[in-house]
Structures are given as structure tokens and as C-alpha cells.
Design an enzyme around this catalytic site. Structure first.
Site, mmCIF file in Angstrom:
data_model
loop_
_atom_site.group_PDB
_atom_site.id
_atom_site.type_symbol
_atom_site.label_atom_id
_atom_site.label_comp_id
_atom_site.label_asym_id
_atom_site.label_seq_id
_atom_site.Cartn_x
_atom_site.Cartn_y
_atom_site.Cartn_z
ATOM 1 N N GLU A 1 0.701 -1.188 -0.065
ATOM 2 C CA GLU A 1 -0.102 0.060 -0.109
ATOM 3 C C GLU A 1 0.858 1.251 -0.141
ATOM 4 O OE1 GLU A 1 -2.975 0.008 -0.706
ATOM 5 O OE2 GLU A 1 -3.761 -1.796 0.104
ATOM 6 N N ASP B 1 -4.470 -9.324 -8.161
ATOM 7 C CA ASP B 1 -4.903 -8.428 -9.591
ATOM 8 C C ASP B 1 -3.555 -7.671 -9.979
ATOM 9 O OD1 ASP B 1 -4.528 -7.219 -7.184
ATOM 10 O OD2 ASP B 1 -6.339 -6.056 -6.942
ATOM 11 N N GLU C 1 -18.343 -5.724 -2.539
ATOM 12 C CA GLU C 1 -16.823 -6.330 -2.324
ATOM 13 C C GLU C 1 -16.771 -7.459 -2.980
ATOM 14 O OE1 GLU C 1 -14.483 -4.302 -1.582
ATOM 15 O OE2 GLU C 1 -12.821 -5.407 -0.786
ATOM 16 N N GLU D 1 -12.057 0.891 -9.544
ATOM 17 C CA GLU D 1 -12.023 -0.256 -10.807
ATOM 18 C C GLU D 1 -12.939 0.016 -11.882
ATOM 19 O OE1 GLU D 1 -11.577 -0.810 -7.259
ATOM 20 O OE2 GLU D 1 -9.395 -1.402 -7.230
ATOM 21 N N THR E 1 -0.772 1.223 -10.812
ATOM 22 C CA THR E 1 -2.227 0.515 -9.950
ATOM 23 C C THR E 1 -2.970 1.468 -9.160
ATOM 24 O OG1 THR E 1 -2.993 -1.494 -9.154
ATOM 25 C CG2 THR E 1 -0.951 -0.445 -8.248
HETATM 26 C C1 DMJ Z 1 -5.939 0.835 -4.929
HETATM 27 O O1 DMJ Z 1 -5.365 1.173 -3.998
HETATM 28 C C2 DMJ Z 1 -5.415 0.171 -6.030
HETATM 29 O O2 DMJ Z 1 -6.145 0.337 -7.116
HETATM 30 C C3 DMJ Z 1 -4.965 -1.131 -5.837
HETATM 31 O O3 DMJ Z 1 -4.348 -1.783 -6.827
HETATM 32 C C4 DMJ Z 1 -6.140 -2.069 -5.577
HETATM 33 N N1 DMJ Z 1 -7.033 -1.327 -4.838
HETATM 34 C C5 DMJ Z 1 -7.192 0.085 -4.489
HETATM 35 C C6 DMJ Z 1 -8.566 0.544 -4.470
HETATM 36 O O4 DMJ Z 1 -9.650 -0.125 -4.755
#
Ligand code: DMJ
Length: 812
Positions: A127, A278, A378, A402, A493
Site C-alpha cells: 500500500e 490483481d 466487495e 476499478e 495501479t
Molecule cells: C487501490 O489502492 C489500487 O487500485 C490497488 O491496486 C487495488 N485497490 C485499491 C482501490 O480499490
């Protein structure tokens, strides 16, 4: 907020709702409204949250880590007490062109440069990497590597002029605080690190499990950090971890989701595309783009092939949707009945990987979920047979980006106004249902509408950013307008624009780095892991096999095996690896025709509404939401949009849904599937002899071992996937019961079959309507496979409509 402002927002909203025209002016209005939302959220944070990590949108308080409970990981993982909202939104401020706020943020960071990360907090490595490190790197690149500022960006040019590279220093500082996590026996990183004390002072129970995305994804930001600073350790450790994870994929080519970082042993045997895995795929694609790394691209291609084979339901030419399910990584069997909200990013990645048709189909399911829930749960259960149980398996929606992220990518690739309509609906909900006094709030329980007093940093950095960019139809913003044109850039991401090129002349390149802090043996380790990986892939032997001239001379299929066969030489036949073919071109318009504005090609899809029927047990609007689908909540049925963009399709009707049963048959060793040779015939029909039985796009599989074959059961009275009602005559006709058969002859053992089969997919390759899957004559004594006199393949005694044998000279 004063009553006056609330009234103003309401009026703007009402006027926007009535206008689904998507004229340039309308789109600009939507963009301005998105920007107002961003300003509201940002100002709320600055007023009530800053310098904490976040602001609580309902109670207008600062929000950071839970210092009393280190085990409160849901809250703490993204909270380093490092003003995360600021770090995650530097480039959002640039994209939104909020220059004063951007300058203020830079001033704050410069002043706290040496202290911001010197904190007694435990953070989650993934994160912190994607939100904070990525944010710093992106802002650094924007300020140091854009040479041509358009007139609109003179303020940015002025700010860049003064920039001295301190953001890269901060990124380097943060990187060095995160890197201890990688110092495990295996080089798979521990999930958490203490910003001041490395691996000390962390409760051991918080370090047990790492997820595939968490352990693999730092590879992009870390490699970039090494390239920009000249300190190789970030690239080295993150690459070792990435390639080790990849090398330990199952024989099906699938990676599980949880790993013990010390022993590098998998702790589960489930694979999929959503939470916990993912961004591993995402960063294989994105690393391949920004670092021009073909090995990374191969990782994605290979993974996609495995997922197509084992995880995908639907997805064929006649299917309305494509679902990537969670399956056992060793057996490929369906493992869960749900898909998760995070997996809605996948259509965006499919677009980037050139798989646009797949992306449209995959996105359609998330669109339908949104139609019913005004959000994406979710976890959503797709296999309920009635509505008596809730399909909402995990009930929260924290305004994740997303779905809108994928919508943005699809709009850029197709320009279909449906995607603008989706954006306008999402915007409307943000302006009403999700609007809070101090920002935007998520939903704690989408079954009841209970609100969530939280606004994660990604709400501004991703959700609002992608929405804003969606409404940049005229390409005015810097990421679209040419200022980045010469760079191979990607959104990380976390939606931070990132890029790299060898000539990058960046400020702040470290001169004080001594590469000896990376031991020579570490280099060997990386090389060793990497080479092992290449060896596992068979040294990429398939690359050269993309198009090969066929050396097979085909005998013509004959009506009876006892008659003479005529040999047919098809010198112009080439066989092509269908997976290579699939990735050889980048699809840019998913629909067959170019979009003629103002029409949405969605209304040409014959099965646009099939999902409502198919998932009827899992799709129902929670009672507190309006039950009227014509109030705009059901996006494709919005009356204003429909009347403008459906062209002449006033009698919109869904095709009959197929009532045939579909199932998969595994033949032979499932572990051999990934390397199994399948080819597609490519030649112009005119080059073949007149009576050739092989046609362009037929498939060739030399032997039917190691196969996952998806079959449709053909039974009289059912509607098949081609929308035909099946008759017994047709099923009989497949059984080679020809006119010269004497039914009265008791020695002739003919049992009219009740059912036949049709192959729709073989090892992840879809069989087009009218195409045949050809193979060598079958010599199988297990009884699972056999063939009829005329050379039709039979699976477990059932004749297969479109699978036949070809006698080649090897068989004579
Ligand atoms: C974000 O922090 C990023 O997109 C991460 O890759 C996955 N999910 C969260 C948001 O849902």
C-alpha cells in the site's frame, strides 16, 4: 456546507440528469462537475484532515492509524502517519490543474522532507509503495521530464522551473525504509515494515502471509526508483521476488494468492484475477510497456492463456459476458461462487493488452452489477438460483475506482457514448448518494445503504481522476494532449502516471550511491532465478513458431473408412499459434463497425439483456433503492440516452437465451494443457483445392491428450447457443447414419443417440461457428474418446458435431 451551495449542487444535478446529449459542451459540464467534487473532497481534507493521512467525510475529523491497536490492519495498513492523501494526490492536483494547491502541497513536502517518513509506524509495503512512493515518483517525473509545456500549462512550467528534485530524495528515503521487508531468506517480501526500525517491533503474526500482488507488484515502482536514483537494490529485490513468484506457478500456469514469505511456500491453491493477485498481472503488462521488457509481456500472455483455459466462464463469440472466476491453481476447478469488486479493473487491463473484445464482454457484467446495486459489492455471488439469499457476499463499497477505471479505458479505445453515460451515472451518484459534508463517503452495507465514514486516498487519486479523464473527450489534459506523447507511459495501479526512458535526464540522480551495497552474489541470485524461469518456459521456444508452413498433407475425408482416400495437398496452408495470433494485434474498436457518433453499439448486441436472465438469482435491487429501472438507474435503459443513442432499434429485444447445458471435459493430463500444441489454419480459400475439407480458421490439434474441452450438449427441444431449436433429425444426422445404412440389418449396430456434443472451446481457444476442430485418427482404448466411421470424434460415446479426424500420410 451552506444551504445555498447544496441547492446549487442539486440544481446542476437536475439539469445534468436531463441532458444525455454528450455534446462537447455537455461533456465539459460533466468534467467541471467532477472537478467540483474533487475540490470539495480536497478542501475538506485540507481543512479537517491535513496533515493526517485522511479525513473522515461524515464527521469531518482527521483520520490516521490506530495507535492503540497494531492489529487493526484494515485501518492501519494504508496509514503511515505520512499525510498519505497528499502523497497519493500530487499528480491528481496536476491533472485537475489545481496549481495553487499543488504548490502548497510541494511546499509542505519540501519543509517536511527529512521528517515525514521518520515515523514510529508500521506500514504495509504494498500500500505504501503504490500510494506514497508511486505518488512521489509520478510528481517527480512530471516536474523533471516534461520539456514541452503547452500554453495551458505555463503554471506547471513555472513550478517545474523551480523544482530541485527533492521528491526523488523523498522517494529514495521512503524506498530505503521499505526495502528491509525484502531481506528474507527467500527474497519474497514480508508484508509489513516499521518505518523507523525496519523489521523490528512488528508483531510476528502480522508477518505470516504475503499475497501475490503484495509481494510481486512493488516491481514497477521499485525498478523505477532504482533506474532514477542509480541505486540497484530496489530493482534487484523486487525483481527477484516477482520472478520467484512467477517461477513457482502451478503446472497449469496459475499462481495461487497467499505465500509464506520466509519459506516461499504457497499457503493456498486458489487463483483468479481479483483481490490478492490483481496487480501482479497488471504490472507484468505495465512493466513491459515502461521498461520495454518482453519477458514481462510473456508473463501476461502466458497467464492470460491459463486463465482463458481454466478460469473463464462465457467469453465465446456468442456469449454476452466473460467471467474470470477463482479456480483451483492445481486442478482448474471452480473454487468460489463469487467475484470481487477489485476484479473490475480487469477490462481496463484487457484494453491495454489489446484484448478489447474480451474487455467489452468482461466489463458488461460489472456494468450490470452496477445497474442493480449503484455500486459493486466487495464480493458478489454469481451462482444463486433464487433471490431468497443475498448475492452480496461482502457488503461494503468504499468508492473503489476499478469499474470507472475500466470504463475510462474502454471509452478511450472505442469512443462509444455508453461509457460516457456510465460516467454520468456514477457522477450523479457521487453528487447525491455518496456526497458527504467533508468529502465523499463509501457504503458500509449496500444491502441497507448504511454509510461508511471513510474516504480512502484512492477516492481522489483514482475514482475521481479516472472520471475526470473520461470526460476529457477533446484530449485537452496533459496526459492526453501530447505532452506525454513521446513517452511510453502508464497509469500505475494507483493511477499515477509513470514512465521511464534510457535518456531520462532527471534531477536528483544519485551520485552518492555505491553499488557495492548490493553484493555480487545477489546479482548471481537474480540471474539464476531468471534463467530458471526462462528454462521453465522452454526458452521461449514458441516465439519462433508463430507462423509455420504446414508440412501435413491431408487426405480428403471420405464417406467410409474402407473406401480409397484421396490425398489433398494444401501447399498454401500455414498453421498459426492461436494465442500468438490473439496477441499479435492490438484491438482498438471492439465493435464490428466504426462508431458513428452519436450511436451506441451496445444496442446492437443481441444479448445485451441476457445477463438479467442468466443471473436472475443474483441480481436484485436492494429495497431502499428505487425499483424503477427507467429512472436512469439502469444505465442502458435510461430513456434520454436510449432515445438519442439507440439508432433505429426501437424494438430492442434480447435473443433467446440458450437452454443447452455446457460443461468442461478434461482429457488426459491437465498439467500438459499449458504446453499443448494447438494451431489454427490460415489460408485463402481460393488457394485450396476445390474440395478441401479444411477451411480457414479451423483448428488443428495433433492429438487429444491434455485437453480441456468445453462442450455444449445438443438435445432435441433445446435452444442452442446459435439461437436454433435443436431437432432429433439434426442430432441423428451427426451420427453418420447415412442413406446407405440398412437399418433393418441386425448386424449393423446403430443406436440412435439422444444427445450429441458441440465443442465451443479447446484449451482456452474459442471455436468459431462453422469451424471444425481437426485431429489425427483416435487410438484410445480408455473408451473416453473414439470416432465414428466417417471420422467424427466421439467423447464418452457422444458424437461431436464439430470435431473430426484427418488422415494424414502418417496414418496411411
Ligand atoms: C487501490 O489502492 C489500487 O487500485 C490497488 O491496486 C487495488 N485497490 C485499491 C482501490 O480499490
Amino acid at each position: 456546507m451552506s444551504l445555498l451551495i447544496w441547492c446549487h449542487i442539486y440544481l446542476v444535478l437536475v439539469s445534468a440528469a436531463q441532458n444525455a446529449s454528450f455534446t462537447p459542451q455537455h461533456i465539459r459540464t460533466l468534467q467541471n462537475e467532477t472537478k467540483s467534487l474533487f475540490n470539495h473532497a480536497w478542501q475538506s481534507y485540507m481543512k479537517f484532515g491535513f496533515p493526517a493521512d485522511e479525513v473522515l467525510p461524515l464527521s469531518c475529523e482527521p483520520y490516521g492509524r490506530d495507535f492503540n491497536d497494531p492489529f487493526n490492519i484494515v485501518r492501519n495498513d494504508a496509514m503511515g502517519n505520512i499525510s498519505s492523501t497528499v502523497l497519493d494526490n500530487l499528480d491528481t492536483l496536476v491533472i485537475m490543474e489545481e496549481w495553487d494547491e499543488f504548490e502548497n502541497a510541494l511546499d509542505y513536502l519540501k519543509a517536511s522532507k527529512n521528517t515525514l517518513f521518520a515515523k514510529d509506524t508500521i506500514v504495509q509495503v504494498f500500500e505504501t509503495t503504490i500510494r506514497s512512493l508511486g505518488g512521489l515518483l509520478s510528481a517527480h517525473l512530471i516536474l523533471s521530464d516534461i520539456s514541452q509545456f503547452s500554453q495551458r500549462y505555463t503554471r506547471l512550467a513555472e513550478i517545474a522551473e523551480k523544482y530541485d528534485g527533492f521528491l526523488l530524495d523523498m522517494a529514495y528515503d521512503l524506498g530505503k525504509r521499505l526495502i528491509p521487508a525484502f531481506r528474507t531468506k527467500s527474497s519474497i517480501p514480508l508484508p509489513r515494515v516499521h518505518l523507523n526500525h525496519g523489521l523490528k517491533l512488528i508483531p510476528p503474526s502480522l508477518q505470516i502471509d504475503a499475497c501475490t500482488s503484495g509481494a510481486g507488484s512493488p516491481v514497477l515502482e521499485f525498478t523505477l526508483l532504482s533506474r532514477l536514483t542509480g541505486d540497484p537494490q530496489f530493482e534487484y529485490f523486487s525483481q527477484v521476488s516477482f520472478w520467484k513468484i512467477w517461477a513457482s506457478r502451478s503446472s497449469l500456469g496459475l499462481m495461487p494468492m497467499t505465500i509464506d514469505p520466509q519459506s516461499a511456500r504457497w499457503k493456498d491453491a486458489v487463483s483468479g484475477i481479483g483481490a490478492s493477485i490483481d496487480s501482479f498481472y497488471e504490472y507484468a503488462v505495465k512493466s513491459s510497456i515502461i521498461f520495454n521488457d518482453s519477458h514481462m509481456w510473456e508473463v501476461f500472455k502466458s497467464s492470460y492463456k491459463s486463465l482463458l483455459t481454466h478460469s473463464v466462464q462465457g467469453g465465446g463469440p456468442l456469449d454476452a459476458t466473460m467471467i474470470f472466476t477463482n479456480v483451483g491453481s492445481n486442478d482448474g476447478q471452480l473454487f468460489t461462487d463469487w467475484i470481487d469488486s477489485l476484479s473490475a479493473f480487469w477490462p481496463g487491463l484487457q484494453v491495454l493488452a489489446g484484448q478489447l473484445k474480451d474487455a467489452v464482454k468482461t466489463h458488461l457484467l460489472y456494468l450490470r452489477i452496477w445497474d442493480y446495486f449503484d455500486s459493486i459489492p466487495e464480493r458478489w455471488n454469481f451462482r444463486l438460483s433464487d433471490k431468497s439469499t443475498s448475492a452480496v457476499a461482502l457488503e461494503w463499497y468504499p468508492l473503489r475506482p476499478e469499474f470507472i477505471e475500466s470504463t475510462y479505458y474502454l471509452y478511450r479505445a472505442t469512443k462509444d457514448p455508453m461509457y460516457l453515460q456510465i460516467g454520468s451515472r456514477v457522477l450523479k451518484l457521487l453528487q447525491t448518494r455518496y456526497m458527504a459534508k467533508c468529502g465523499l463517503h463509501g457504503v458500509q452495507d449496500i444491502r441497507t445503504g448504511q454509510m461508511q465514514n471513510r474516504m480512502e486516498t484512492f477516492v481522489m487519486s483514482e475514482t475521481l481522476k479516472y472520471l475526470y479523464l473520461l470526460f476529457d473527450a477533446a484530449n485537452e489534459l496533459f496526459v492526453h494532449n501530447g505532452m506525454l506523447a513521446s513517452k511510453s507511459w502508464v497509469f500505475s495501479t494507483e493511477a499515477h502516471p509513470l514512465w521511464f526512458h534510457e535518456q531520462l535526464d532527471v534531477l536528483g540522480k544519485r551520485t552518492d550511491i555505491n553499488a557495492t551495497n548490493l553484493h555480487a552474489q545477489d546479482h548471481f541470485k537474480l540471474k539464476e532465478v531468471f534463467e530458471k524461469e526462462l528454462a521453465l518456459k522452454g526458452g521461449q521456444k514458441r516465439l519462433g513458431a508463430f507462423v509455420k508452413k504446414s508440412n501435413i498433407d491431408f487426405y480428403r475425408k471420405t464417406p467410409n473408412k474402407n473406401q480409397n482416400r484421396t490425398i489433398i495437398h494444401l501447399p498454401a496452408v500455414s498453421t498459426v499459434d492461436p494465442y500468438e495470433l490473439k496477441f499479435a494485434t492490438c484491438e482498438v474498436i471492439a465493435f464490428d463497425k466504426m462508431i458513428e457518433f452519436p450511436a451506441s453499439h451496445y444496442y446492437e448486441l443481441e444479448n445485451l439483456f441476457e445477463l438479467d436472465w442468466k443471473f436472475q438469482g443474483s441480481l436484485s435491487r436492494p429495497p431502499y433503492l428505487s425499483q424503477n429501472p427507467l429512472d436512469g438507474s439502469y444505465i442502458e435503459l435510461d430513456p434520454d440516452f436510449f432515445s438519442l443513442f439507440s439508432m433505429s432499434r426501437t424494438n430492442l429485444q434480447s435473443r433467446r437465451a440458450a437452454s443447452t447445458q455446457i460443461y468442461d471435459v478434461i482429457v488426459g493430463d491437465v498439467a500438459g494443457i499449458q504446453e499443448k500444441e494447438i494451431s489454427i489454419f490460415k489460408f485463402k480459400p481460393s488457394t485450396a483445392v476445390d474440395e478441401a475439407v479444411v477451411l480457414e480458421n479451423d483448428l488443428w490439434i495433433p492429438d487429444l491428450t491434455a485437453m480441456r474441452i468445453r462442450v455444449e450438449v445438443l438435445e432435441a427441444g433445446n435452444v442452442d447457443i446459435h439461437n436454433n431449436v435443436l431437432t432429433q433429425e439434426y442430432i441423428d444426422s451427426l451420427a453418420d447414419i447415412t442413406a446407405d445404412v440398412d437399418y433393418q440389418d441386425p448386424s449393423y449396430d446403430v443406436t440412435k443417440p439422444k444427445t450429441a456434443l458441440r465443442v465451443t472451446k479447446v484449451n482456452g481457444i474459442y471455436v468459431n461457428s462453422g469451424s471444425i476442430v481437426w485431429t489425427h485418427p483416435i487410438h484410445d482404448n480408455t473408451g473416453a474418446l473414439s470416432m465414428t466411421d466417417l471420422g467424427r470424434v466421439m467423447i464418452e460415446g457422444k458424437v461431436v458435431e464439430n470435431m473430426m479426424v484427418l488422415w494424414t500420410d502418417q496414418d496411411s
